[in-house]
Design a protein around this motif. Structure first.
Motif, PDB file in Angstrom:
ATOM      1  N   LEU A  61      49.286 145.958 104.584  1.00  0.00           N
ATOM      2  CA  LEU A  61      47.870 146.647 104.118  1.00  0.00           C
ATOM      3  C   LEU A  61      47.229 147.597 103.862  1.00  0.00           C
ATOM      4  CD1 LEU A  61      46.174 143.715 104.031  1.00  0.00           C
ATOM      5  CD2 LEU A  61      47.689 143.434 102.322  1.00  0.00           C
ATOM      6  N   ARG A  62      47.619 148.070 104.850  1.00  0.00           N
ATOM      7  CA  ARG A  62      47.096 150.076 105.169  1.00  0.00           C
ATOM      8  C   ARG A  62      47.809 150.585 104.227  1.00  0.00           C
ATOM      9  NH1 ARG A  62      45.201 151.861 111.656  1.00  0.00           N
ATOM     10  NH2 ARG A  62      44.236 149.399 111.349  1.00  0.00           N
ATOM     11  N   GLY A  63      49.483 150.709 103.854  1.00  0.00           N
ATOM     12  CA  GLY A  63      50.116 151.323 102.951  1.00  0.00           C
ATOM     13  C   GLY A  63      50.295 150.317 102.152  1.00  0.00           C
ATOM     14  N   LYS A  64      49.470 149.869 101.448  1.00  0.00           N
ATOM     15  CA  LYS A  64      49.052 149.921  99.849  1.00  0.00           C
ATOM     16  C   LYS A  64      48.147 150.125  99.668  1.00  0.00           C
ATOM     17  CE  LYS A  64      51.117 145.307  98.308  1.00  0.00           C
ATOM     18  NZ  LYS A  64      50.790 144.073  97.470  1.00  0.00           N
ATOM     19  N   VAL A  65      46.010 149.467 100.711  1.00  0.00           N
ATOM     20  CA  VAL A  65      45.610 150.015  99.610  1.00  0.00           C
ATOM     21  C   VAL A  65      44.703 151.361  99.678  1.00  0.00           C
ATOM     22  CG1 VAL A  65      44.388 147.837 100.620  1.00  0.00           C
ATOM     23  CG2 VAL A  65      44.750 149.981 101.799  1.00  0.00           C
ATOM     24  N   ALA A  66      43.900 152.076  98.586  1.00  0.00           N
ATOM     25  CA  ALA A  66      43.853 153.468  98.353  1.00  0.00           C
ATOM     26  C   ALA A  66      42.954 154.176  99.445  1.00  0.00           C
ATOM     27  CB  ALA A  66      43.707 153.521  97.064  1.00  0.00           C
ATOM     28  N   HIS A  67      43.917 155.351  99.762  1.00  0.00           N
ATOM     29  CA  HIS A  67      43.383 156.394 100.921  1.00  0.00           C
ATOM     30  C   HIS A  67      43.965 157.321 100.788  1.00  0.00           C
ATOM     31  CE1 HIS A  67      46.939 155.188 103.741  1.00  0.00           C
ATOM     32  NE2 HIS A  67      46.667 153.466 103.279  1.00  0.00           N
ATOM     33  N   PRO A  68      43.710 158.627 101.795  1.00  0.00           N
ATOM     34  CA  PRO A  68      44.455 160.458 101.695  1.00  0.00           C
ATOM     35  C   PRO A  68      45.290 160.068 101.593  1.00  0.00           C
ATOM     36  CG  PRO A  68      42.701 160.045 103.580  1.00  0.00           C
ATOM     37  CD  PRO A  68      42.370 158.337 102.611  1.00  0.00           C
ATOM     38  N   PRO A  69      46.523 160.318 100.838  1.00  0.00           N
ATOM     39  CA  PRO A  69      48.161 160.451 100.736  1.00  0.00           C
ATOM     40  C   PRO A  69      48.726 160.678 102.117  1.00  0.00           C
ATOM     41  CG  PRO A  69      47.223 161.805  99.571  1.00  0.00           C
ATOM     42  CD  PRO A  69      46.119 161.211 100.160  1.00  0.00           C
ATOM     43  N   GLY A  70      47.774 161.506 102.832  1.00  0.00           N
ATOM     44  CA  GLY A  70      48.575 161.630 104.399  1.00  0.00           C
ATOM     45  C   GLY A  70      48.628 160.571 104.917  1.00  0.00           C
ATOM     46  N   GLU A  71      47.651 159.859 105.253  1.00  0.00           N
ATOM     47  CA  GLU A  71      47.627 159.047 106.057  1.00  0.00           C
ATOM     48  C   GLU A  71      48.858 157.826 105.588  1.00  0.00           C
ATOM     49  OE1 GLU A  71      42.836 158.827 106.901  1.00  0.00           O
ATOM     50  OE2 GLU A  71      44.077 156.287 106.010  1.00  0.00           O
ATOM     51  N   ARG A  72      48.627 157.620 104.034  1.00  0.00           N
ATOM     52  CA  ARG A  72      49.639 156.755 103.387  1.00  0.00           C
ATOM     53  C   ARG A  72      50.881 156.621 103.613  1.00  0.00           C
ATOM     54  NH1 ARG A  72      47.180 156.069  98.407  1.00  0.00           N
ATOM     55  NH2 ARG A  72      48.286 157.941  97.500  1.00  0.00           N
ATOM     56  N   ALA A  73      50.987 158.017 103.837  1.00  0.00           N
ATOM     57  CA  ALA A  73      52.768 158.395 104.432  1.00  0.00           C
ATOM     58  C   ALA A  73      53.062 158.218 105.888  1.00  0.00           C
ATOM     59  CB  ALA A  73      53.223 160.085 103.988  1.00  0.00           C
ATOM     60  N   ALA A  74      51.887 158.013 106.440  1.00  0.00           N
ATOM     61  CA  ALA A  74      51.826 158.053 108.267  1.00  0.00           C
ATOM     62  C   ALA A  74      52.524 156.375 108.354  1.00  0.00           C
ATOM     63  CB  ALA A  74      51.137 158.326 109.053  1.00  0.00           C
ATOM     64  N   MET A  75      51.272 155.435 107.490  1.00  0.00           N
ATOM     65  CA  MET A  75      52.404 153.872 107.158  1.00  0.00           C
ATOM     66  C   MET A  75      52.387 153.603 107.115  1.00  0.00           C
ATOM     67  SD  MET A  75      49.981 152.600 109.315  1.00  0.00           S
ATOM     68  CE  MET A  75      47.674 153.877 110.086  1.00  0.00           C
ATOM     69  N   ARG A  76      53.367 154.967 105.896  1.00  0.00           N
ATOM     70  CA  ARG A  76      54.559 154.360 104.902  1.00  0.00           C
ATOM     71  C   ARG A  76      55.897 154.659 106.224  1.00  0.00           C
ATOM     72  NH1 ARG A  76      53.930 155.289  99.828  1.00  0.00           N
ATOM     73  NH2 ARG A  76      53.094 153.993  98.520  1.00  0.00           N
ATOM     74  N   ALA A  77      55.363 155.475 107.167  1.00  0.00           N
ATOM     75  CA  ALA A  77      56.590 155.864 107.562  1.00  0.00           C
ATOM     76  C   ALA A  77      56.261 155.316 109.398  1.00  0.00           C
ATOM     77  CB  ALA A  77      56.187 157.669 107.891  1.00  0.00           C
ATOM     78  N   ALA A  78      56.273 154.597 109.388  1.00  0.00           N
ATOM     79  CA  ALA A  78      55.089 153.828 110.769  1.00  0.00           C
ATOM     80  C   ALA A  78      56.075 152.382 110.434  1.00  0.00           C
ATOM     81  CB  ALA A  78      54.101 153.865 110.947  1.00  0.00           C
ATOM     82  N   ALA A  79      55.433 151.823 109.342  1.00  0.00           N
ATOM     83  CA  ALA A  79      55.830 150.356 108.864  1.00  0.00           C
ATOM     84  C   ALA A  79      58.046 150.993 108.846  1.00  0.00           C
ATOM     85  CB  ALA A  79      55.413 149.981 107.774  1.00  0.00           C
TER      86      ALA A  79
END
Lengths: 460, 210
Positions: free
Chosen positions: A387-405
């Motif tokens: 869900l961290r990858g889905k909710v709205a938050h700064p693009p850098g964090e989103r990219a990091a979470m997607r990458a981690a997943a």
């Protein structure tokens, strides 16, 4: 979903809660008590893991053929003299309930504690329609008398200790003994006297249900005090608002979940009272029964292959009681009727995007204690990361979470990443947007990774 | 386009599940019965006593023990459901053993106000679960209000009705109530205290038949 107006996102709300030392003391004492009790009754079952696995599979099976089981339930309840209503969202459910209460000619309803009706803000909607809803569960009564908000799924007044409850009763409960002590037995007796008249006079009751059995049409309410039985038995009209994910296929499945729930919830082998009913029974209980089946975001969660695991939840709150974050912040900081680890994955899915809901998947250290405690094996950390990858938050964090997943979902990718991380760790400072994190922390650099140690260790 | 809520919710459910439905097996390797050799009657008595119920083992003279309970608790009026065995009530109305109690039979049905003014109720159970110390009451044991409104509940449990574990409970006609100890709450600091809205005293007479 019922939004608590004016609630800040989790980090800010948590900071405020952490400043309340009384709250932290109350929570620490209560969660420590329940953890000890739960551990003792779980240890009695040498087949606990098998029960959990069965519980997981039962809920997954129910969700996998949810349409079939809902239709079966509807047919059974209708056959037994009940009426089934369907509600797409909170407003529709509230309108249905208010209409039924009005049709019964009542202006007051007694209520059994129910998460679903809190979620849809039923009490507020009924008040707007000129109908008074009286909460009858002791903790809900404490919350209602204190014009307060629930802070725990099972024990909504967990944030208040006995002395605070006594003060509240003395201030808000009409006709209460002014010499009331803070002995829990005396406090429970005061609640008994306060609600007795309401139970005996009530014409309409509103409840939720813990389970609905498709095979038989049985609705099941699990409780302790007997306020549930009062509401389910004495009034003429009973209205039960039930999330569509509460349906389970068979009575044999119910036997599994009724062993998992009380041990996980209050740490008891069995809760004092469990009621099972099917439609109406001439001469026993309400003459009218209405079942309101509620979607309100559940089908959105169901469409998410990872997020849907949250729909297995049986609302035991074991995950709250073991969560290091919940124990320190309490339930209010989550800004939702569903607090704690399960709330952090349920709220964003049921409520849709807003600043509070978007902050909740981060209200966790991903320690995994919730997953170990969950009686239906919801992998809450996995859902949080997802869900961290889905909710709205700064693009850098989103990219990091997607990458981690992406990296962690396949072992070969993870192996490469481990190697890269060890080389990268020599830099001791992370680059770019991650620099701020390493400014205040040393990046840990173990001599060898756990996996390397595991592969190389001597086997007996 | 579907217009009513029922069709719309079902449409959403089907869309969410998608076209491929993988079979989900439910492993049933959890314990389906109490371990072999368990003395289920003794275990039941122990577990129900854990909930602070008043547990009494009775050989064969149930009526004598009922009279003793009535005297011990000072019960003056006792509600009796339709179909309750008359021989468990022998001597209660005749003042035997110095007991004077008014039996209030639920036929015609007692009003809620009558029940509220009645000291106690006596019932049997359809089954009892040893591991969890649970009484199972079904439609045959009387209306649900009977065991709810009076402040004391006396329940006669015949040994042959005791099963070991939850999955062993036989099918019981609904409405069904499972009772595990007296009314209680854990809402104050998560400590269990007995006595809220349901009967605050639960007396369990376990009939061993010896």
């Amino acid at each position: 979903m019922n939004v608590w107006l004016g609630m800040p996102p989790f980090p800010e709300a948590a900071r405020q809660a952490l400043g309340d030392s009384q709250l932290r003391a109350n929570l620490r004492a209560a969660t420590a008590t329940i953890r000890t009790k739960r551990a003792a009754v779980v240890a009695e079952r040498d087949d606990w893991e098998q029960l959990r696995e069965a519980g997981r599979a039962i809920k997954d099976r129910a969700l996998r053929d949810l349409d079939t089981y809902l239709l079966q339930l509807e047919a059974q309840v209708t056959d037994a003299g009940g009426t089934v209503h369907w509600a797409r969202d909170a407003d529709e459910a509230n309108r249905i309930v208010a209409g039924l209460v009005r049709a019964a000619g009542a202006t007051e309803v007694v209520k059994v504690k129910s998460m679903a009706t809190q979620e849809i803000g039923l009490n507020e909607a009924l008040a707007a329609a000129g109908i008074t809803a009286l909460e009858t569960d002791l903790a809900e009564l404490i919350v209602q008398l204190g014009h307060d908000r629930p802070s725990h799924i099972l024990v909504p007044a967990i944030h208040r200790n006995r002395a605070q409850i006594r003060e509240l009763f003395r201030r808000e409960m009409p006709g209460v003994d002014p010499d009331l002590t803070d002995d829990p037995v005396a406090l429970a007796s005061a609640a008994r006297a306060h609600l007795r008249r309401a139970f005996l006079a009530a014409r309409v009751a509103v409840s939720g249900a813990n389970f609905a059995v498709a095979e038989t049409g049985a609705l099941v309410v699990v409780e302790s005090e007997g306020n549930g039985r009062m509401c389910l038995t004495l009034p003429e009209v009973l209205i039960s608002v039930v999330g569509i994910e509460k349906v389970i296929p068979t009575t044999a499945d119910l036997a599994v979940l009724l062993q998992l729930l009380p041990r996980s919830a209050t740490g008891e082998r069995m809760n004092p009272y469990t009621s099972f009913w099917r439609g109406t029974t001439p001469g026993d209980g309400p003459r009218e029964f209405h079942l309101v089946l509620l979607d309100n975001g559940r089908t959105t969660a169901l469409a998410d292959e990872i997020g849907r695991d949250a729909l297995r939840c049986i609302r035991c709150s074991a995950c709250l009681n073991v969560c290091p974050v919940y124990e320190r912040t309490g339930g209010h900081a989550y800004g939702s009727v569903y607090p704690g680890p399960i709330g952090a994955i349920l709220t964003p899915q049921l409520r849709g995007p807003d600043p509070v809901a978007d902050s909740l998947p981060y209200a966790s250290t991903l320690c995994g204690a919730c997953f170990d405690a969950c009686p239906v094996k919801i992998d809450i950390p996995r859902a949080l990361v997802h869900l961290r990858g889905k909710v709205a938050h700064p693009p850098g964090e989103r990219a990091a979470m997607r990458a981690a997943a992406w990296v962690m979902s396949r072992p070969p990718r993870f192996a490469v990443a481990r190697l890269a991380a060890r080389l990268g760790a020599r830099l001791a400072r992370l680059p770019g947007p991650w620099r701020r994190w390493t400014e205040a922390r040393d990046l840990p650099t173990p001599g060898e990774s756990f996996r390397d140690w595991w592969d190389a260790r001597e086997r007996p | 386009m579907p217009v009513n809520a029922r069709d719309e919710v079902l449409r959403r459910v089907r869309a969410a599940i998608g076209p491929r439905r993988e079979h989900v097996d439910v492993p049933r390797d959890y314990r389906r019965a109490a371990p072999d050799g368990t003395d289920v009657v003794a275990l039941f008595a122990e577990r129900v006593a854990d909930y602070r119920a008043d547990v009494r083992l009775v050989g064969w003279d149930v009526a004598a023990e009922v009279r003793r309970v009535v005297r011990d608790l000072g019960i003056r009026s006792l509600a009796v459901p339709v179909g309750f065995p008359a021989d468990y009530l022998t001597g209660l109305e005749d003042g035997l053993d110095g007991v004077g109690v008014e039996l209030r039979r639920d036929d015609p049905p007692l009003s809620t106000a009558d029940l509220d003014a009645t000291d106690a109720v006596i019932t049997e159970c359809a089954a009892a679960i040893a591991e969890t110390g649970t009484l199972v009451l079904g439609a045959a044991q009387g209306r649900r209000a009977l065991t709810l409104v009076p402040d004391r509940h006396l329940c006669v449990v015949r040994a042959d009705r005791v099963v070991g574990a939850v999955p062993e409970v036989p099918e019981v006609p609904m409405p069904v109530t499972w009772i595990s100890g007296p009314s209680a709450t854990s809402d104050i600091e998560l400590h269990r205290v007995e006595g809220v809205h349901g009967p605050r005293t639960l007396v369990v007479l376990v009939v061993t038949g010896s």
